[in-house]
Design a protein around this motif. Structure first.
Motif, PDB file in Angstrom:
ATOM      1  N   VAL A   1       0.852  -1.192   0.000  1.00 31.87           N
ATOM      2  CA  VAL A   1       0.000   0.000   0.000  1.00 31.87           C
ATOM      3  C   VAL A   1       0.882   1.234   0.000  1.00 31.87           C
ATOM      4  N   ALA A   2       0.518   2.203  -0.850  1.00 36.33           N
ATOM      5  CA  ALA A   2       1.285   3.445  -0.917  1.00 36.33           C
ATOM      6  C   ALA A   2       0.334   4.638  -0.951  1.00 36.33           C
ATOM      7  N   PHE A   3       0.569   5.594  -0.048  1.00 40.21           N
ATOM      8  CA  PHE A   3      -0.107   6.891  -0.080  1.00 40.21           C
ATOM      9  C   PHE A   3       0.860   7.866  -0.748  1.00 40.21           C
ATOM     10  N   GLU A   4       0.450   8.448  -1.867  1.00 43.54           N
ATOM     11  CA  GLU A   4       1.321   9.327  -2.633  1.00 43.54           C
ATOM     12  C   GLU A   4       0.770  10.748  -2.631  1.00 43.54           C
ATOM     13  N   ASP A   5       1.342  11.586  -1.762  1.00 38.62           N
ATOM     14  CA  ASP A   5       0.981  13.008  -1.679  1.00 38.62           C
ATOM     15  C   ASP A   5      -0.539  13.186  -1.549  1.00 38.62           C
ATOM     16  N   VAL A   6      -1.139  12.426  -0.629  1.00 39.12           N
ATOM     17  CA  VAL A   6      -2.599  12.406  -0.465  1.00 39.12           C
ATOM     18  C   VAL A   6      -3.064  13.625   0.324  1.00 39.12           C
ATOM     19  N   SER A   7      -4.108  14.265  -0.181  1.00 39.25           N
ATOM     20  CA  SER A   7      -4.764  15.370   0.516  1.00 39.25           C
ATOM     21  C   SER A   7      -6.248  15.053   0.639  1.00 39.25           C
ATOM     22  N   PHE A   8      -6.841  15.520   1.721  1.00 39.38           N
ATOM     23  CA  PHE A   8      -8.273  15.267   1.920  1.00 39.38           C
ATOM     24  C   PHE A   8      -8.839  16.311   2.867  1.00 39.38           C
TER      25      PHE A   8
ATOM     26  N   PRO B   1      -8.687  22.144   5.480  1.00 38.40           N
ATOM     27  CA  PRO B   1      -7.900  20.951   5.140  1.00 38.40           C
ATOM     28  C   PRO B   1      -7.679  20.074   6.361  1.00 38.40           C
ATOM     29  N   LEU B   2      -7.763  18.750   6.151  1.00 37.33           N
ATOM     30  CA  LEU B   2      -7.529  17.809   7.244  1.00 37.33           C
ATOM     31  C   LEU B   2      -6.222  17.066   7.023  1.00 37.33           C
ATOM     32  N   ILE B   3      -6.094  16.419   5.861  1.00 42.50           N
ATOM     33  CA  ILE B   3      -4.851  15.734   5.502  1.00 42.50           C
ATOM     34  C   ILE B   3      -4.259  16.450   4.296  1.00 42.50           C
ATOM     35  N   ASP B   4      -2.982  16.757   4.352  1.00 43.15           N
ATOM     36  CA  ASP B   4      -2.363  17.520   3.279  1.00 43.15           C
ATOM     37  C   ASP B   4      -0.973  16.961   2.983  1.00 43.15           C
ATOM     38  N   GLY B   5      -0.781  16.435   1.772  1.00 39.37           N
ATOM     39  CA  GLY B   5       0.527  15.965   1.346  1.00 39.37           C
ATOM     40  C   GLY B   5       1.032  14.745   2.097  1.00 39.37           C
ATOM     41  N   LEU B   6       0.135  13.792   2.410  1.00 36.11           N
ATOM     42  CA  LEU B   6       0.525  12.592   3.145  1.00 36.11           C
ATOM     43  C   LEU B   6       1.122  11.559   2.189  1.00 36.11           C
ATOM     44  N   SER B   7       2.349  11.113   2.485  1.00 31.53           N
ATOM     45  CA  SER B   7       3.004  10.076   1.683  1.00 31.53           C
ATOM     46  C   SER B   7       3.466   8.961   2.609  1.00 31.53           C
ATOM     47  N   LEU B   8       3.232   7.720   2.179  1.00 26.25           N
ATOM     48  CA  LEU B   8       3.552   6.567   3.012  1.00 26.25           C
ATOM     49  C   LEU B   8       3.621   5.326   2.139  1.00 26.25           C
ATOM     50  N   LYS B   9       4.588   4.445   2.434  1.00 30.82           N
ATOM     51  CA  LYS B   9       4.680   3.171   1.740  1.00 30.82           C
ATOM     52  C   LYS B   9       4.700   2.058   2.775  1.00 30.82           C
ATOM     53  N   VAL B  10       3.852   1.059   2.554  1.00 27.25           N
ATOM     54  CA  VAL B  10       3.736  -0.080   3.466  1.00 27.25           C
ATOM     55  C   VAL B  10       4.028  -1.349   2.668  1.00 27.25           C
ATOM     56  N   GLU B  11       5.001  -2.105   3.098  1.00 20.26           N
ATOM     57  CA  GLU B  11       5.381  -3.318   2.402  1.00 20.26           C
ATOM     58  C   GLU B  11       4.454  -4.470   2.790  1.00 20.26           C
ATOM     59  N   PRO B  12       4.307  -5.458   1.920  1.00 23.40           N
ATOM     60  CA  PRO B  12       3.440  -6.605   2.231  1.00 23.40           C
ATOM     61  C   PRO B  12       3.889  -7.295   3.512  1.00 23.40           C
ATOM     62  N   GLY B  13       2.915  -7.665   4.330  1.00 24.06           N
ATOM     63  CA  GLY B  13       3.187  -8.386   5.558  1.00 24.06           C
ATOM     64  C   GLY B  13       3.576  -7.510   6.714  1.00 24.06           C
ATOM     65  N   HIS B  14       3.744  -6.208   6.508  1.00 29.81           N
ATOM     66  CA  HIS B  14       4.135  -5.316   7.586  1.00 29.81           C
ATOM     67  C   HIS B  14       2.912  -4.881   8.390  1.00 29.81           C
ATOM     68  N   THR B  15       3.164  -4.609   9.655  1.00 35.74           N
ATOM     69  CA  THR B  15       2.131  -4.080  10.536  1.00 35.74           C
ATOM     70  C   THR B  15       2.430  -2.618  10.794  1.00 35.74           C
ATOM     71  N   VAL B  16       1.454  -1.774  10.431  1.00 34.57           N
ATOM     72  CA  VAL B  16       1.604  -0.332  10.609  1.00 34.57           C
ATOM     73  C   VAL B  16       0.656   0.108  11.710  1.00 34.57           C
ATOM     74  N   ALA B  17       1.209   0.672  12.755  1.00 35.89           N
ATOM     75  CA  ALA B  17       0.388   1.202  13.839  1.00 35.89           C
ATOM     76  C   ALA B  17       0.255   2.704  13.660  1.00 35.89           C
ATOM     77  N   ILE B  18      -0.938   3.210  13.865  1.00 33.44           N
ATOM     78  CA  ILE B  18      -1.202   4.641  13.698  1.00 33.44           C
ATOM     79  C   ILE B  18      -1.684   5.181  15.039  1.00 33.44           C
ATOM     80  N   VAL B  19      -0.959   6.128  15.583  1.00 33.81           N
ATOM     81  CA  VAL B  19      -1.320   6.706  16.876  1.00 33.81           C
ATOM     82  C   VAL B  19      -1.366   8.216  16.737  1.00 33.81           C
ATOM     83  N   GLY B  20      -1.933   8.836  17.713  1.00 32.41           N
ATOM     84  CA  GLY B  20      -2.017  10.287  17.710  1.00 32.41           C
ATOM     85  C   GLY B  20      -3.233  10.744  18.473  1.00 32.41           C
ATOM     86  N   PRO B  21      -3.333  12.035  18.733  1.00 30.44           N
ATOM     87  CA  PRO B  21      -4.480  12.558  19.486  1.00 30.44           C
ATOM     88  C   PRO B  21      -5.770  12.450  18.687  1.00 30.44           C
ATOM     89  N   THR B  22      -6.865  12.618  19.386  1.00 29.04           N
ATOM     90  CA  THR B  22      -8.172  12.580  18.738  1.00 29.04           C
ATOM     91  C   THR B  22      -8.264  13.657  17.666  1.00 29.04           C
TER      92      THR B  22
END
Length: 690
Positions: free
Chosen positions: A446-453, A460-481
């Motif tokens: 999975v790849a997020f390429e300069d995603v805005s939403f 604006p909520l999400i601006d310029g988000l880029s991320l690459k996730v390799e198969p089989g990897h576990t990605v944890a997402i944390v942060g404030p509400t």
């Protein structure tokens, strides 16, 4: 969709939030927390933040007292009957036959009256050779009116009652009315069939529409309001059409047929009878215009009241905990009173039509009787003709009254139709690509390429988000509400479409894939559990319909569901309702986790999936999930940081951006945002449970 939950459920807010927590209490509990921006501005939670929080915050959002397009909605409603055109013509044919029989009946019955009058008159003139001689004798004696009256009677001097002829006429009348009843029964059955087929298709269309609506629609609409349109309004359309369509057709046919017979008998009396028509139309129009806004308000108030009741029922525990029963009861009383007043006014105003029409009809009846009597006295009409005409005048005014009295049903049905059409016309999610693409092999890259939403174009909520996730990897997402964690997952699932950039799955833009293809390889377990009415086994097998009982039990054991299911009297055949009554919140969550185990998806999304289970069970489930995640790409949204220590990559989000990423030890050593979150949760040592 291979999903453990249904994210489009309007009662499921983003998991970053604490459902059911009043906004003011939430801020008081965490005064330093940043304001949530993750939820669309039109959503329930956003409405609460704008100061409209608390039970019943949607009460002013829906309904209107004025129809937007009454004529257009009525025309569109009639247009729904188009596919039943052949059946409707058959209904019309039987209506013509039935009304024709009813219209002919009084005319034939008038012949019986003339035979009785002739039989009573004949013996009185036994000494005359013929009828003409008797009439001339009466006129010669100065009895002009008597002579005129005798000329209208077809009698034979000296001959009494011809009971045979009278009996034959009465048998004809009986046969005619029996035929009218038979035609009416067939017509009613065919009309009911046509209407039920139409409503059946309308329900299917609404159900299909709901599946095409974007998640944002349900964010903006109270669930009770949507349910009211899908159930109450469609039922009201059905009842209104059932009660009006056949009667309207018969009434119009009766008016035409009776009018023809009236002109045949006496054009003068027919013109007198027609005087009541414009008066009736004016009365019906004036009253109908006053009733129409009340019917619109009635069904709008019904939707509001349903939304309030549904909200109070699903959150009754919190209502009691925070002592808001009195406020909820007062709000219910206000909405119930508004519905009562709207319903009363609508029914009262529309109810005026029928007595007003009856008054006009009675005046018309008196005029016809008086003028008809004078016509008999002058010899222009026979007594049987006047009797038939009086019956026709009753038949003429009755359908006018019926059509007018059905105005309330018609207006009520069109008001409901307008609400249903608003749902059908709501903006749908973006269409599927004509030639959808799909990865050659779904591995989970999975790849997020300069995603805005953004939910709101100005915010604006999400601006310029880029991320690459390799198969089989576990990605944890944390942060404030409100940081954008759940939104990120919603974009991956295409519950919302990105405003800019793109997201790819194994090199293929997910926007070029069909939603079904995309979601079929993704399993979700949300914080807000969702169960449907059915057995525990059926709930577990929801994501894998062809699963065997052995596979269901294996998934249940992996998710530690088996241990408590065995304690239930019916075991896996225990029937649950849609609220999951009989099992605890933690047990419901375990069932949804077992559902994800059984689905065996390529990508796994866990959104606070163990928030309702005890610490020991959480540790056991984490171990089982570690096995489930093997070889699968996993996205884990978590507030309890102890559950994501072993993640391959930990993303720390703030204000829609990734501010840190790395492993647990790496981020702790960096002493940044993640370290501050971790230290806030673990001020003292954490004891691990074996």
């Amino acid at each position: 969709m291979t999903s453990s939950e249904t994210p489009s459920n309007p009662e499921n807010p983003p998991a970053d939030e604490a459902p059911g927590t009043p906004p003011d209490l939430a801020k008081a509990a965490a005064p330093d927390a940043p304001e949530a921006t993750e939820v669309p501005s039109g959503s329930q939670e956003a409405a609460a933040r704008r100061g409209g929080g608390g039970p019943g915050r949607f009460m002013g959002a829906q309904g209107t007292e004025k129809s937007k397009d009454f004529g257009g909605s009525a025309k569109r409603l009639v247009g729904l009957l188009g596919p039943e055109r052949t059946l409707l013509f058959t209904v019309l044919g039987f209506g013509v036959l039935g009304v024709g029989a009813q219209v002919v009946g009084p005319r034939v019955l008038g012949k019986a009256t003339d035979l009785i009058v002739a039989g009573a008159t004949g013996p009185r003139f036994a000494g005359f050779p013929s009828k003409e001689a008797a009439v001339e004798a009466a006129r010669a004696k100065g009895g002009q009116h008597t002579a005129d009256l005798l000329s209208t009677i077809d009698f034979t001097p000296g001959q009494g009652m011809d009971f045979g002829a009278i009996g034959t006429v009465l048998l004809w009348v009986l046969g005619i009315y029996l035929a009218a009843i038979l035609f009416g029964v067939v017509q009613g059955r065919l009309a009911a069939l046509a209407i039920n087929r139409t409503v059946f298709r309308l329900r299917e269309e609404v159900e299909a529409k709901l599946s095409r609506l974007p998640l944002s629609y349900f964010d903006r609409q109270p669930r009770g309001e949507v349910l009211s349109r899908v159930t109450n309004d469609i039922d009201n359309i059905n009842q209104s059409m059932q009660q009006t369509m056949g009667q309207v057709v018969n009434s119009l046919l009766t008016i035409v047929g009776v009018l023809a017979m009236m002109f045949w008998i006496s054009p003068l009396l027919a013109v007198i009878a027609l005087v009541s028509v414009p008066v009736s139309v004016v009365v019906a129009t004036k009253v109908g215009k006053r009733a129409q806004p009340q019917f619109i308000k009635q069904w709008g108030s019904t939707g509001k009241l349903n939304a309030h009741i549904e909200e109070m029922f699903t959150g009754h525990s919190l209502v009691k905990v925070f002592g808001r029963q009195q406020e909820a009861a007062e709000l219910f009383e206000r909405e119930n009173q508004a519905l009562y007043e709207a319903s009363f006014r609508a029914q009262f105003i529309s109810g005026i039509i029928q007595p007003a029409m009856m008054l006009v009809g009675n005046i018309n009846y008196v005029l016809v009787a008086v003028v008809g009597g004078l016509r008999v006295a002058t010899g222009a009409l026979s007594i049987g003709d006047v009797q038939a005409f009086i019956q026709y005048s009753r038949q003429f005014s009755q359908p006018l009254s019926q059509v007018a009295s059905m105005a309330n049903l018609v207006q009520s049905g069109v008001a409901s139709a307008e609400r249903v059409f608003e749902l059908l016309d709501a903006e749908e999610q973006s269409p599927e690509p004509q030639h959808p693409e799909r990865p050659a092999e779904v591995r989970g890259r999975v790849a997020f390429e300069d995603v805005s939403f953004r939910y709101d174009p100005a915010k604006p909520l999400i601006d310029g988000l880029s991320l690459k996730v390799e198969p089989g990897h576990t990605v944890a997402i944390v942060g404030p509400t409100g940081a954008g964690k759940t939104t990120m997952v919603n974009l991956l699932m295409r519950f919302y479409e990105v405003s800019g950039g793109r997201i790819t799955l194994d090199g293929v833009d997910i926007a070029a894939m069909s939603r079904e293809e995309l979601r079929s390889g993704i399993g979700m377990v949300l914080q807000d559990t969702w169960l449907f009415g059915g057995t525990i086994a059926e709930n577990i097998a929801y994501g894998a319909e062809s699963a065997t009982r052995e596979q269901v039990v294996a998934a249940a054991r992996a998710a530690h569901v088996d241990r408590f299911v065995r304690t239930l009297p019916e075991g896996y055949d225990t029937v649950l309702d849609d609220e999951g009554t009989g099992v605890s919140a933690g047990e419901k969550q375990l069932i949804t986790i077992a559902r994800a185990f059984l689905a065996q998806p390529s990508i796994l999304v866990l959104d606070e999936a163990t928030s309702s289970v005890d610490t020991r069970t959480e540790v056991l489930i984490q171990r089982a999930m570690a096995e489930l995640r093997t070889g699968r790409t996993s996205f884990v949204i978590a507030h309890r940081l102890s559950t994501i220590r072993d993640a391959d990559v930990i993303l720390v989000m703030e204000n829609g951006s990734i501010v840190e990423q790395g492993g647990h030890d790496e981020l702790i050593a960096a002493d940044g945002a993640y370290a501050r979150l971790y230290q806030a949760q673990f001020a003292q040592a954490v004891a691990e449970v074996d």
